[in-house]
Design a protein around this motif. Sequence first.
Motif, short mmCIF file in Angstrom:
data_model
loop_
_atom_site.label_atom_id
_atom_site.label_comp_id
_atom_site.label_asym_id
_atom_site.label_seq_id
_atom_site.Cartn_x
_atom_site.Cartn_y
_atom_site.Cartn_z
N UNK A 554 0.86 -1.18 0.00
CA UNK A 554 0.00 0.00 0.00
C UNK A 554 0.90 1.23 0.00
N UNK A 555 0.59 2.18 -0.87
CA UNK A 555 1.33 3.44 -0.92
C UNK A 555 0.42 4.54 -0.38
N UNK A 556 0.90 5.26 0.59
CA UNK A 556 0.12 6.33 1.21
C UNK A 556 0.87 7.66 1.07
N UNK A 557 0.13 8.70 0.76
CA UNK A 557 0.68 10.05 0.86
C UNK A 557 0.11 10.65 2.15
N UNK A 558 0.99 11.12 3.01
CA UNK A 558 0.52 11.57 4.31
C UNK A 558 0.90 13.02 4.56
N UNK A 559 0.01 13.69 5.25
CA UNK A 559 0.26 15.04 5.74
C UNK A 559 0.46 14.95 7.25
N UNK A 560 1.70 15.07 7.76
CA UNK A 560 1.89 15.06 9.21
C UNK A 560 1.07 16.16 9.84
N UNK A 561 0.42 15.84 10.94
CA UNK A 561 -0.51 16.78 11.53
C UNK A 561 0.17 17.70 12.55
N UNK A 562 -0.10 18.98 12.43
CA UNK A 562 0.39 19.97 13.38
C UNK A 562 -0.79 20.67 14.03
N UNK A 563 -0.80 20.69 15.35
CA UNK A 563 -1.91 21.32 16.08
C UNK A 563 -1.92 22.84 15.94
#
Length: 646
Positions: A554-563
């Motif tokens: 599985x290939x995922x593009x992720x946006x690391x979350x910043x509060x």
Amino acid sequence: MGIGTQYPQQEWVAPTQPFYNPMSLTSQYNQRSDYDRAINMNSPSDTDFENHSKAKLREGRWKEALIYAQMVVQLNPSSHVGYQLMHAAFHGAQYYVEAIAAFQTMLSRLDNARDTESQKLRQQYLSPSEVGRTIQKVIDAQLENTPLRVLDTTTGLLCDRETQISTFKSSIEYNELVSSTITHRDIDMKRVEGVVGTYFRYAMLSHRWEGKEPLLQDIQGRAVYMLTPVGGIAKLQSFCQTAYSLGYRWAWSDTCCIDKNNPTEHQDSVKSMFSWYHHSALTVVYLSDVPPSSKSGALQKSAWITRGWTVQEFLAPKVILFFQKDWTPYLGDHTSNHKDSVVIMQELENVTGIDRRAVVGFRPEMKNAREKLQWASRRTTTLQEDIAYSLSGIFGIRLSVDYGEKKQSALGRLLREIIAQSGDITALDWVGKSSDFNSCLPADITSYNAPPCKRPSLSTNKIQALVSSLRGFVPLQSASKLYEALDHLGAPDFTSHRLSLPCIVFPVTEATRRSGRNQNAYTVKSDGLLDLQITMEDTLIPFSSARPPPPWQTILLVRPWSRDLLELDDPAKDSSGAQNKPGYSDSYSRALRLIVHLKQPFGAFLLARQRDGALKRIASDHDIIAQVKDMASVDHMMDIRTLEIL
């Protein structure tokens, strides 16, 4: 006193004269001296001598006051008064050891007295031992953040802390402090701290190792000034002379003031280095490759500016002076602190990229971690692990030292601490090769050389306009659900080498190789995102709906979350008063503002699931900037989870 001054080579001796004999003063007076008149008085009383002594004390005539005080003691040896006067006379004459001894005798007389008045009087004073214990506590606090050993610039001898303290306690400064403090029950702690702080202040050397530098074993037990002035010895001598001429008794150099054969001491010293520079009274920067009378710009060409350790060495100190090859001030600037020089600080900013205001007022913290990592990205160290160890103090981290663990491990541990302690995910913004420590971290500090990916800045009016355009198109329930889901995400964390990363996930539906010479250039598609053009460091097997990937992959593009996106200030309310309409609650507006920011271009990276089920980052040699297609549709932003990444 300038460079080249010849210094006395004998051990510095504190002025601790033998107990002063006041009767020997009679030889200094003729037959009509006050002393002669005193002993020839008709039936003199101790009160007469007491009054004469006090009168001489008021006039600052210490020797004569001392003679009369001695006569008081002879006539009334059990009284404390004569010894009290002797203390005052000795102190005024700067015979502080004798003054303390006289005061100690005075206290013993008061201790032996039985009358109430004497007992009350005794309570007004402190004993030398009581004052000594208080001063010792201040010394301990003062030395807590200072080097373990330093050079005595008056002798050129290497001293450990015990020797430093012993030297202080035999000094004029210490005995004067004790003598003046014992006379009052309430200790002036500011004065004590001031005397101790001034005595133990020290200068640090920042330089570039060249050729054979003197180590601890080369100078231990030997006066630096007596050694043959060649190579590193000459540099060390000039440094000590410079520190001495500027008024600093103690000096420190990383070449000879650390026992590198003692692993524990060596490791503790590396961990404490930032603190030592920060608490120094002066840091001397020696630019061995900057010739005399150089013009502005020479600092930028110095090899000193390329070394990894020197970042903290000019950030940490409050006071810093740059010296050229011949040990004259850089640019002829003889001011007391080159951090106050706009010209020099601007030159430093030009070559390092560090804002000069940050250099002047730097404080160790993890905020803006990505920017600080960029500062060190073009620097080198002799030992590969030092690129991480030299940065730990800048972030306020005491990183354990383990030479031999290799660069990726040391850098990985530093970045792990930054992310885990601060929640700052900007350290994940890099390009290049992945680390063996964790695939979300870079293998080398040079991966931070590119400018950080910055969030687009929107004006208040622009945010208001975009929020207004979303009203009615994005249901309140959908907007609130998205906001709450993101609000409930925890902070990023590490468990050993495993990263727990909260993020918004976009599954990749297609990855095709782009035409051209670069075999690692791809077009990547994901539902809800604009198509991406990506250049990989790692190889990616192309796939599409027609040619699906293996079932396990599985290939995922992720946006690391910043509060940070949840904590944006509310923009000014628009003039239409729309926020006051039914259904337009503050929480709805807040959620819409979040959606506006989520629609802006953002930094992302790719993850690939391995055969064993683990997720690992796919390294890229360029920033991946993604953007949501349709701001009004939040469905594609609802895959919110915390991923475990190796």
